[in-house]
Design a protein around this motif. Structure first.
Motif, PDB file in Angstrom:
ATOM      1  N   ASP A  29       0.845  -1.200   0.000  1.00 58.60           N
ATOM      2  CA  ASP A  29       0.000   0.000   0.000  1.00 58.60           C
ATOM      3  C   ASP A  29       0.879   1.248   0.000  1.00 58.60           C
ATOM      4  O   ASP A  29       0.933   1.999   0.984  1.00 58.60           O
ATOM      5  CB  ASP A  29      -0.917  -0.015   1.229  1.00 58.60           C
ATOM      6  CG  ASP A  29      -1.919   1.119   1.218  1.00 58.60           C
ATOM      7  OD1 ASP A  29      -2.187   1.653   0.122  1.00 58.60           O
ATOM      8  OD2 ASP A  29      -2.425   1.481   2.305  1.00 58.60           O
ATOM      9  N   GLU A  67      -4.865  -9.493   6.329  1.00 61.89           N
ATOM     10  CA  GLU A  67      -3.834  -8.924   5.480  1.00 61.89           C
ATOM     11  C   GLU A  67      -2.544  -8.667   6.253  1.00 61.89           C
ATOM     12  O   GLU A  67      -2.576  -8.374   7.451  1.00 61.89           O
ATOM     13  CB  GLU A  67      -4.272  -7.575   4.899  1.00 61.89           C
ATOM     14  CG  GLU A  67      -5.332  -7.613   3.850  1.00 61.89           C
ATOM     15  CD  GLU A  67      -5.582  -6.204   3.323  1.00 61.89           C
ATOM     16  OE1 GLU A  67      -5.326  -5.973   2.129  1.00 61.89           O
ATOM     17  OE2 GLU A  67      -6.025  -5.336   4.108  1.00 61.89           O
ATOM     18  N   ASP A  79      -3.728  -3.955  13.630  1.00 63.15           N
ATOM     19  CA  ASP A  79      -5.047  -3.337  13.784  1.00 63.15           C
ATOM     20  C   ASP A  79      -6.080  -4.452  13.816  1.00 63.15           C
ATOM     21  O   ASP A  79      -6.419  -5.032  12.784  1.00 63.15           O
ATOM     22  CB  ASP A  79      -5.312  -2.376  12.618  1.00 63.15           C
ATOM     23  CG  ASP A  79      -6.567  -1.530  12.844  1.00 63.15           C
ATOM     24  OD1 ASP A  79      -7.508  -2.021  13.501  1.00 63.15           O
ATOM     25  OD2 ASP A  79      -6.607  -0.383  12.342  1.00 63.15           O
ATOM     26  N   ARG A  81      -9.224  -4.270  14.340  1.00 63.14           N
ATOM     27  CA  ARG A  81     -10.489  -3.923  13.678  1.00 63.14           C
ATOM     28  C   ARG A  81     -10.430  -4.207  12.180  1.00 63.14           C
ATOM     29  O   ARG A  81     -11.435  -4.561  11.568  1.00 63.14           O
ATOM     30  CB  ARG A  81     -10.816  -2.447  13.908  1.00 63.14           C
ATOM     31  CG  ARG A  81     -11.051  -2.086  15.382  1.00 63.14           C
ATOM     32  CD  ARG A  81     -11.067  -0.586  15.554  1.00 63.14           C
ATOM     33  NE  ARG A  81      -9.800   0.006  15.114  1.00 63.14           N
ATOM     34  CZ  ARG A  81      -9.561   1.312  15.093  1.00 63.14           C
ATOM     35  NH1 ARG A  81     -10.501   2.151  15.458  1.00 63.14           N
ATOM     36  NH2 ARG A  81      -8.384   1.760  14.685  1.00 63.14           N
ATOM     37  N   LYS A  82      -9.245  -4.035  11.590  1.00 64.66           N
ATOM     38  CA  LYS A  82      -9.074  -4.287  10.163  1.00 64.66           C
ATOM     39  C   LYS A  82      -8.533  -5.686   9.880  1.00 64.66           C
ATOM     40  O   LYS A  82      -8.382  -6.083   8.730  1.00 64.66           O
ATOM     41  CB  LYS A  82      -8.126  -3.253   9.558  1.00 64.66           C
ATOM     42  CG  LYS A  82      -8.652  -1.831   9.625  1.00 64.66           C
ATOM     43  CD  LYS A  82      -7.658  -0.854   8.985  1.00 64.66           C
ATOM     44  CE  LYS A  82      -8.197   0.569   9.019  1.00 64.66           C
ATOM     45  NZ  LYS A  82      -7.237   1.533   8.394  1.00 64.66           N
ATOM     46  N   ASN A  83      -8.239  -6.421  10.939  1.00 63.00           N
ATOM     47  CA  ASN A  83      -7.633  -7.745  10.791  1.00 63.00           C
ATOM     48  C   ASN A  83      -6.406  -7.685   9.895  1.00 63.00           C
ATOM     49  O   ASN A  83      -6.247  -8.468   8.952  1.00 63.00           O
ATOM     50  CB  ASN A  83      -8.654  -8.743  10.227  1.00 63.00           C
ATOM     51  CG  ASN A  83      -9.763  -9.056  11.196  1.00 63.00           C
ATOM     52  OD1 ASN A  83      -9.549  -9.756  12.185  1.00 63.00           O
ATOM     53  ND2 ASN A  83     -10.953  -8.524  10.945  1.00 63.00           N
ATOM     54  N   ALA A  84      -5.542  -6.719  10.206  1.00 57.58           N
ATOM     55  CA  ALA A  84      -4.364  -6.490   9.362  1.00 57.58           C
ATOM     56  C   ALA A  84      -3.172  -6.083  10.210  1.00 57.58           C
ATOM     57  O   ALA A  84      -3.312  -5.381  11.220  1.00 57.58           O
ATOM     58  CB  ALA A  84      -4.649  -5.406   8.327  1.00 57.58           C
TER      59      ALA A  84
END
Length: 259
Positions: A29, A67, A79, A81-84
């Motif tokens: 990213d 991710e 994170d 909440r984002k499972n990352a």
């Protein structure tokens, strides 16, 4: 089968695609540049992203896709909440710079570099699994996640530079900043302790490829037996913790040592 906590008292024996619905993806990213492309080429040619993505797809029944994200920030973090998990590209650059400064042969550089970054990726996957499945861990989380990463590296492919890679990884790893409150260990002592435990795990599985290292350590037979027991305890502990979430054709069960 009941879950057995990843008891650290036992363990302490002396890369851009969207998220794939079925598992994990490694995503970049950030704006592409020549240096980043060099890093991606090394990792992809070594099979690092494919190996971790394929393992999750084949072996783990995730609740939601996850991710590992390489991004342009400065902090490595998870994170929930984002499972990352987010890894700064600067960290990957630091490791590559260190490897190039210490090893002259390009082939060796690539082997050590890819194994060091892969160790970081497996560490982050371990963190994701602990969060998603609420796996029980006692003691310093870094020790348990180091053991998970080392077990993956030891059983998925053969890399004779694994211990050199562990040194490079720990030099830039910031997981040591999460020492438990009240700990009297300095970061240097903590990293040294982590390396010694990784070393013990590696030798505990099979010391033959590392006979020169073993000779230099001058360990007594009892110490090596402790490492063999440590390896067995770790792999059984992780297997039992993950068993409810493993797919039928998961390779982990085949890694278990014979009783």
């Amino acid at each position: 089968m009941s879950l057995r906590p990843l008891n650290l008292c036992i363990l302490l024996l002396p890369m851009c695609l969207g998220v794939r619905a079925e598992g994990l993806s490694v995503r970049w990213d950030l704006e592409p540049d020549a240096y980043q492309q060099d890093i991606r080429t090394i990792l992809e040619s070594s099979g690092v992203p494919d190996r971790i993505e394929s393992f999750v797809t084949q072996s783990i029944q995730l609740s939601v896709p996850v991710e590992i994200v390489i991004y342009s920030g400065n902090v490595r973090y998870f994170d929930s909440r984002k499972n990352a998990s987010f890894i700064p590209v600067t960290t990957l650059r630091q490791i590559l710079g260190s490897v190039k400064s210490r090893y002259a042969r390009e082939r060796v550089q690539k082997k050590i570099y890819s194994a060091a970054v892969e160790q970081m990726f497996w560490f982050e996957l371990g963190r994701i699994l602990v969060s998603q499945f609420a796996l029980p861990i006692r003691g310093e989380e870094a020790y348990a996640l180091d053991s998970f990463a080392t077990l993956m590296l030891l059983n998925l492919y053969d890399n004779q530079y694994l211990l050199d890679a562990a040194e490079e990884y720990l030099v830039v790893d910031d997981a040591s900043h999460s020492l438990q409150e009240g700990s009297s260990q300095s970061e240097m002592e903590f990293d040294r302790s982590r390396y010694q435990l990784i070393l013990c795990t590696v030798l505990g599985k099979d010391y033959v490829p590392y006979e020169e290292t073993l000779e230099a350590l001058a360990w007594e037979e009892a110490r090596l037996q402790q490492c063999e027991a440590r390896y067995r305890a770790q792999i059984y502990s992780w297997y039992e913790a993950l068993e409810p979430y493993l797919k039928p054709d998961s390779s982990i069960k085949r890694w278990l040592p014979r009783p």
